[in-house]
Design a protein around this motif. Structure first.
Motif, PDB file in Angstrom:
ATOM      1  N   ARG A   1       5.656   7.950   8.749  1.00  0.00           N
ATOM      2  CA  ARG A   1       6.422   7.183   7.749  1.00  0.00           C
ATOM      3  C   ARG A   1       5.478   6.193   7.076  1.00  0.00           C
ATOM      4  N   THR A   2       5.785   5.890   5.819  1.00  0.00           N
ATOM      5  CA  THR A   2       4.907   5.012   5.049  1.00  0.00           C
ATOM      6  C   THR A   2       5.622   3.686   4.751  1.00  0.00           C
ATOM      7  N   VAL A   3       4.981   2.602   5.101  1.00  0.00           N
ATOM      8  CA  VAL A   3       5.505   1.260   4.810  1.00  0.00           C
ATOM      9  C   VAL A   3       4.545   0.588   3.837  1.00  0.00           C
ATOM     10  N   VAL A   4       5.078   0.149   2.704  1.00  0.00           N
ATOM     11  CA  VAL A   4       4.255  -0.545   1.711  1.00  0.00           C
ATOM     12  C   VAL A   4       4.529  -2.045   1.805  1.00  0.00           C
ATOM     13  N   ASN A   5       3.476  -2.821   1.936  1.00  0.00           N
ATOM     14  CA  ASN A   5       3.607  -4.276   1.833  1.00  0.00           C
ATOM     15  C   ASN A   5       3.285  -4.670   0.404  1.00  0.00           C
ATOM     16  N   LEU A   6       4.308  -5.015  -0.350  1.00  0.00           N
ATOM     17  CA  LEU A   6       4.150  -5.336  -1.776  1.00  0.00           C
ATOM     18  C   LEU A   6       4.218  -6.849  -1.926  1.00  0.00           C
ATOM     19  N   PHE A   7       3.068  -7.482  -2.057  1.00  0.00           N
ATOM     20  CA  PHE A   7       3.024  -8.950  -2.022  1.00  0.00           C
ATOM     21  C   PHE A   7       2.570  -9.530  -3.351  1.00  0.00           C
ATOM     22  N   TYR A   8       3.504 -10.189  -4.014  1.00  0.00           N
ATOM     23  CA  TYR A   8       3.219 -10.836  -5.291  1.00  0.00           C
ATOM     24  C   TYR A   8       2.835 -12.300  -5.103  1.00  0.00           C
ATOM     25  N   GLU A   9       2.854 -12.743  -3.861  1.00  0.00           N
ATOM     26  CA  GLU A   9       2.464 -14.116  -3.551  1.00  0.00           C
ATOM     27  C   GLU A   9       1.509 -14.058  -2.380  1.00  0.00           C
ATOM     28  N   ASP A  10       0.581 -14.996  -2.339  1.00  0.00           N
ATOM     29  CA  ASP A  10      -0.281 -15.104  -1.174  1.00  0.00           C
ATOM     30  C   ASP A  10       0.571 -15.489   0.020  1.00  0.00           C
ATOM     31  N   SER A  11       0.486 -14.711   1.070  1.00  0.00           N
ATOM     32  CA  SER A  11       1.163 -15.098   2.293  1.00  0.00           C
ATOM     33  C   SER A  11       0.523 -14.324   3.420  1.00  0.00           C
ATOM     34  N   THR A  12      -0.590 -14.850   3.879  1.00  0.00           N
ATOM     35  CA  THR A  12      -1.339 -14.103   4.874  1.00  0.00           C
ATOM     36  C   THR A  12      -0.501 -13.896   6.134  1.00  0.00           C
ATOM     37  N   ARG A  13       0.174 -14.961   6.581  1.00  0.00           N
ATOM     38  CA  ARG A  13       0.845 -14.829   7.875  1.00  0.00           C
ATOM     39  C   ARG A  13       2.003 -13.836   7.837  1.00  0.00           C
ATOM     40  N   THR A  14       2.784 -13.842   6.785  1.00  0.00           N
ATOM     41  CA  THR A  14       3.902 -12.899   6.734  1.00  0.00           C
ATOM     42  C   THR A  14       3.393 -11.466   6.551  1.00  0.00           C
ATOM     43  N   ARG A  15       2.382 -11.319   5.718  1.00  0.00           N
ATOM     44  CA  ARG A  15       1.885  -9.972   5.464  1.00  0.00           C
ATOM     45  C   ARG A  15       1.278  -9.359   6.726  1.00  0.00           C
ATOM     46  N   ILE A  16       0.457 -10.134   7.434  1.00  0.00           N
ATOM     47  CA  ILE A  16      -0.152  -9.532   8.623  1.00  0.00           C
ATOM     48  C   ILE A  16       0.875  -9.335   9.730  1.00  0.00           C
ATOM     49  N   SER A  17       1.918 -10.132   9.742  1.00  0.00           N
ATOM     50  CA  SER A  17       2.984  -9.934  10.728  1.00  0.00           C
ATOM     51  C   SER A  17       3.682  -8.593  10.475  1.00  0.00           C
ATOM     52  N   PHE A  18       4.025  -8.335   9.206  1.00  0.00           N
ATOM     53  CA  PHE A  18       4.647  -7.045   8.868  1.00  0.00           C
ATOM     54  C   PHE A  18       3.669  -5.895   9.098  1.00  0.00           C
ATOM     55  N   GLU A  19       2.400  -6.135   8.783  1.00  0.00           N
ATOM     56  CA  GLU A  19       1.405  -5.079   8.942  1.00  0.00           C
ATOM     57  C   GLU A  19       1.247  -4.722  10.432  1.00  0.00           C
ATOM     58  N   ALA A  20       1.168  -5.755  11.263  1.00  0.00           N
ATOM     59  CA  ALA A  20       1.052  -5.511  12.703  1.00  0.00           C
ATOM     60  C   ALA A  20       2.286  -4.783  13.217  1.00  0.00           C
ATOM     61  N   ALA A  21       3.463  -5.194  12.729  1.00  0.00           N
ATOM     62  CA  ALA A  21       4.712  -4.578  13.181  1.00  0.00           C
ATOM     63  C   ALA A  21       4.731  -3.091  12.834  1.00  0.00           C
ATOM     64  N   ALA A  22       4.385  -2.766  11.591  1.00  0.00           N
ATOM     65  CA  ALA A  22       4.418  -1.369  11.154  1.00  0.00           C
ATOM     66  C   ALA A  22       3.385  -0.544  11.908  1.00  0.00           C
ATOM     67  N   LYS A  23       2.213  -1.126  12.121  1.00  0.00           N
ATOM     68  CA  LYS A  23       1.145  -0.372  12.802  1.00  0.00           C
ATOM     69  C   LYS A  23       1.488  -0.143  14.270  1.00  0.00           C
ATOM     70  N   ARG A  24       2.131  -1.101  14.902  1.00  0.00           N
ATOM     71  CA  ARG A  24       2.504  -0.906  16.301  1.00  0.00           C
ATOM     72  C   ARG A  24       3.565   0.190  16.444  1.00  0.00           C
ATOM     73  N   LEU A  25       4.246   0.477  15.330  1.00  0.00           N
ATOM     74  CA  LEU A  25       5.216   1.578  15.350  1.00  0.00           C
ATOM     75  C   LEU A  25       4.594   2.870  14.812  1.00  0.00           C
ATOM     76  N   SER A  26       3.272   2.845  14.596  1.00  0.00           N
ATOM     77  CA  SER A  26       2.511   4.021  14.152  1.00  0.00           C
ATOM     78  C   SER A  26       2.805   4.444  12.714  1.00  0.00           C
ATOM     79  N   ALA A  27       3.390   3.563  11.909  1.00  0.00           N
ATOM     80  CA  ALA A  27       3.605   3.893  10.497  1.00  0.00           C
ATOM     81  C   ALA A  27       2.287   3.797   9.744  1.00  0.00           C
TER      82      ALA A  27
END
Lengths: 308, 425
Positions: free
Chosen positions: A43-69
């Motif tokens: 499955r593909t998860v896109v993080n579409l970020f129009y604002e700088d937000s390192t902490r939220t983006r990496i949190s979602f990125e870690a979450a998706a990767k831990r689920l193997s997306a």
């Protein structure tokens, strides 16, 4: 399960509890040597970020990767967005690439709602303007439940710039759904009009932090931007801190069991002092950890991981 | 010139009669008329009104011909029952010189579907800094009498005072877009419960009311005529009521959308509902409707504001404010007021024609008067389909709503612009 997570209002008590319970299971993965589940493989998860937000983006990125997306990070900087591509065209592009979920952070309130009209996949609101940030409210609820053992009947003070806070809106909605009592505290200039009618009927407003503190189980401090001074929301950072900042003496007015939360990033010395932020009552680091588990649960449930 | 005989038509709600149009005027009115050379329009069940007059239209030409042109907007107006529209000045270039107002006026004549009466800008470039050459616009072929910075408020009180005074020399009128700019910085929608929920910056009612209160005092002080555009709040109605009771020479308009739609429409974040001033609450709507009935509000004006698709198919905060109105205004009036034909004629034709100084418009059909009139089927109901509108733009807030009434025919100086509900050209 719901298709999109755009607002705290999208969640009824059962759905919210299912997410929190699933997050608790996901949290056990973090304790393993191999922090990965195969649930969203392919499955593909896109993080579409129009604002700088390192902490939220990496949190979602870690979450998706831990689920193997498969994770695609699409940041507004250096992309076609900077060349003036519209949100709709970006949505159609992501759609054409087969995004199963789009996690969107956007400076305009309601942008995720617009996006949801244009993509077939699930849209997760990762913070839109001054509107909402529902996964933050979920991780806050998760943290409260983990620390205090329950949500129903808790008394929660949310303190600071409520007017501009997407965290506050989502928290009021979700906590009210889950049976907690919310009191919003701040200068009158930073409390939006008709808040109880707008969000949840039982919501209280107070302009006096000291009066509220002895009776709460949770005090959640919001980030207050110094730039608000320029618009005359308050006279100075010093006066703000004196009236609404959480320092050591104020913290000692809290009941013994009460916890202190902050969604980050903090303005140390403005709304919260280091003594408070680094105290045992503070859940600030736990919130970050819990954020990954909660976002794993959200992606897992939205993408139908439980049906596979 | 072809003659038209409209049979058994109710003129402004009166008992059915026949109406003969010949040589640009209403030639005869009465039962059993015969005119063998005339084209017969069966008026059974239909109502004839003086052609509608819109005090507030954005035709977008020159500058945004992709959104609307004088011709496409004129066609939309004719299909809505209008025979005259006042074209707002916020074009590109701004209609702040005799040259631009004459261009718009000439384009209107060439289209020949309605009388297009240009409105002149009050200040150069709508910048609110110094007066435009109001006298030159008044003296031009366009004979401008209404001046407005619509889209922007003439916020500077001294400039507003001077404008009100200056136009007395040619019986001009200042039409104010009442919006205190400091109170609406970044504003996206009505300030209230819904804006709090949606996290959109609020546009408080007081930002309108404060300017109207100031302006009626200024108009009273200098003895000038003031017209207030798109009144949207209950508080504004009270300010106007008191000013009128004191004898201030103030008139006011309300838009169809402010009579029908509330701020709750913003909940989808679909910017088709973004408009300035914003949609307000049910209480405001009730106050506006009652003010329209009792005359505190003089006029229904459309604020027809076409926008290209890309300016609406985007995030709410980035979308341009405004909605289409010309082709639906009469239906909304009928929906809101009911078949009160005399009141509709007063608010949508006679009074706006008088305010704009448009002689030949706003006169009930009677022998000898210019045949500027429209014929309505009040029993018809239609479902609004954006793609079927004559406007170049599609930003109607009434999409897929079913509304009462349909324009069957419109005549401009005896020439049909609409027949059988279709534009003639």
């Amino acid at each position: 399960m719901i298709r999109h997570l755009l607002s705290g209002a999208d969640l009824d008590a059962d759905t919210a509890t299912e997410i929190l319970d699933t997050a608790a299971e996901m949290a056990t993965v973090a304790g393993r040597e191999i922090k990965k589940l195969p649930a969203l493989r392919g499955r593909t998860v896109v993080n579409l970020f129009y604002e700088d937000s390192t902490r939220t983006r990496i949190s979602f990125e870690a979450a998706a990767k831990r689920l193997s997306a498969d994770v695609i990070n699409f940041s507004a900087k250096g992309s076609s967005v900077a060349k003036g591509e519209s949100l709709k065209d970006t949505a159609l592009t992501l759609q054409a690439m087969g995004a199963d979920a789009v996690v969107v952070r956007h400076p305009a309130s309601g942008a995720p709602h617009r996006l949801a009209n244009w993509v077939d996949g699930s849209v997760v609101n990762a913070g839109d303007g001054t509107h909402e940030h529902p996964t933050q409210a979920l991780l806050d609820a998760y943290t409260m439940r983990a620390r205090l053992g329950r949500l129903a009947g808790l008394s929660v003070a949310v303190v600071g710039d409520v007017l501009h806070s997407r965290v506050a809106r989502s928290n009021v909605l979700l906590l009210s759904t889950l049976g907690a009592k919310v009191t919003l505290v701040g200068p009158p200039t930073l409390i939006p009009v008709d808040i109880a009618g707008a969000l949840a009927p039982g919501t209280d407003v107070s302009y006096d932090l000291d009066a509220v503190l002895p009776d709460v189980d949770v005090v959640m401090m919001l980030r207050v931007q110094r730039e608000r001074m320029k618009d005359s929301y308050f006279p100075s950072a010093r006066e703000y801190s004196r009236r609404y900042g959480l320092d050591g003496p104020r913290m000692r007015r809290l009941p013994e069991h009460a916890i202190v939360m902050h969604p980050g990033p903090m303005n140390r010395g403005m709304e919260i002092t280091p003594e408070v932020a680094d105290s045992p009552r503070s859940t600030i680091v736990e919130q970050v950890t819990n954020g990954v588990s909660v976002r794993m649960a959200v992606l897992y449930l939205l993408l139908g991981g439980n049906n596979r | 010139m072809t003659a038209y005989l409209i049979t058994s038509v109710s003129i402004v709600g009166a008992a059915p009669t026949d109406l003969l149009i010949r040589d640009g005027v209403v030639a005869e009115v009465g039962p059993g008329l015969s005119a063998p050379d005339a084209v017969v329009v069966d008026g059974t069940g239909l109502v004839a009104l003086p052609g509608l007059v819109d005090l507030h239209t954005h035709l977008r030409e020159p500058g945004r011909e992709d959104a609307e042109t004088v011709e496409s907007g004129s066609r939309a107006a004719a299909l809505g029952g209008y025979t005259a529209v006042c074209a707002m000045a916020n074009t590109s270039p701004v209609a702040d010189t005799a040259g631009v107002v004459e261009q718009v006026w000439r384009l209107g004549r060439e289209a020949g579907l309605v009388d297009v009466q240009p409105v002149g800008a009050v200040t150069v470039g709508l910048a609110g800094e110094r007066l435009a050459e109001l006298g030159a616009m008044a003296d031009s072929a366009a004979r401008v009498r209404i001046f407005s910075d619509d889209g922007h408020c003439v916020a500077d009180p001294l400039l507003m005072r001077r404008a009100l005074e200056y136009v007395k020399a040619f019986d001009g009128i200042i039409a104010q877009h009442a919006e205190e700019p400091r109170l609406t910085e970044g504003a996206q929608m009505h300030e209230g419960e819904v804006s709090t929920r949606l996290g959109l910056i609020g546009w408080p009612a007081v930002a309108e009311e404060a300017i109207i209160a100031r302006d009626v005092l200024l108009a009273e002080h200098v003895g000038s005529r003031l017209h207030v555009c798109h009144v949207s709040t209950a508080g504004s109605v009270e300010v106007l009521r008191q000013a009128k009771a004191r004898g201030v020479r103030v008139t006011a308009e309300v838009t169809p959308h402010h009579l029908l739609l509330t701020d709750e429409r913003a909940e989808t974040y679909d910017p088709v509902f973004k408009v300035n001033p914003p949609l307000r609450t049910a209480d405001d709507i009730a106050a506006l409707r009652s003010a329209l009935a009792d005359g505190v509000i003089d006029v229904i004006a459309t604020d027809h504001a076409p926008h290209a698709v890309e300016d609406k198919e985007c995030e709410w905060a980035y979308a341009r404010p405004g909605m289409l109105g010309l082709e639906t205004a009469l239906s909304i009036a009928l929906d809101v007021l009911g078949p009160e034909w005399d009141l509709i004629a007063e608010r949508m034709s006679r009074t706006p024609a008088r305010i704009a100084g448009l002689t030949g418009h706003g006169v009930d059909p009677a022998p000898g008067v210019p045949a500027n009139l429209t014929v309505i089927d009040p029993a018809a109901r239609r479902t609004i389909e954006p793609a079927e509108l004559a406007s170049r733009s599609r930003n109607t807030p009434y999409a897929r709503m079913t509304l009462p009434g349909r324009i069957v025919a419109t005549f401009l100086r005896g020439e049909p612009t609409v027949l059988d509900g279709k534009a003639v050209k």
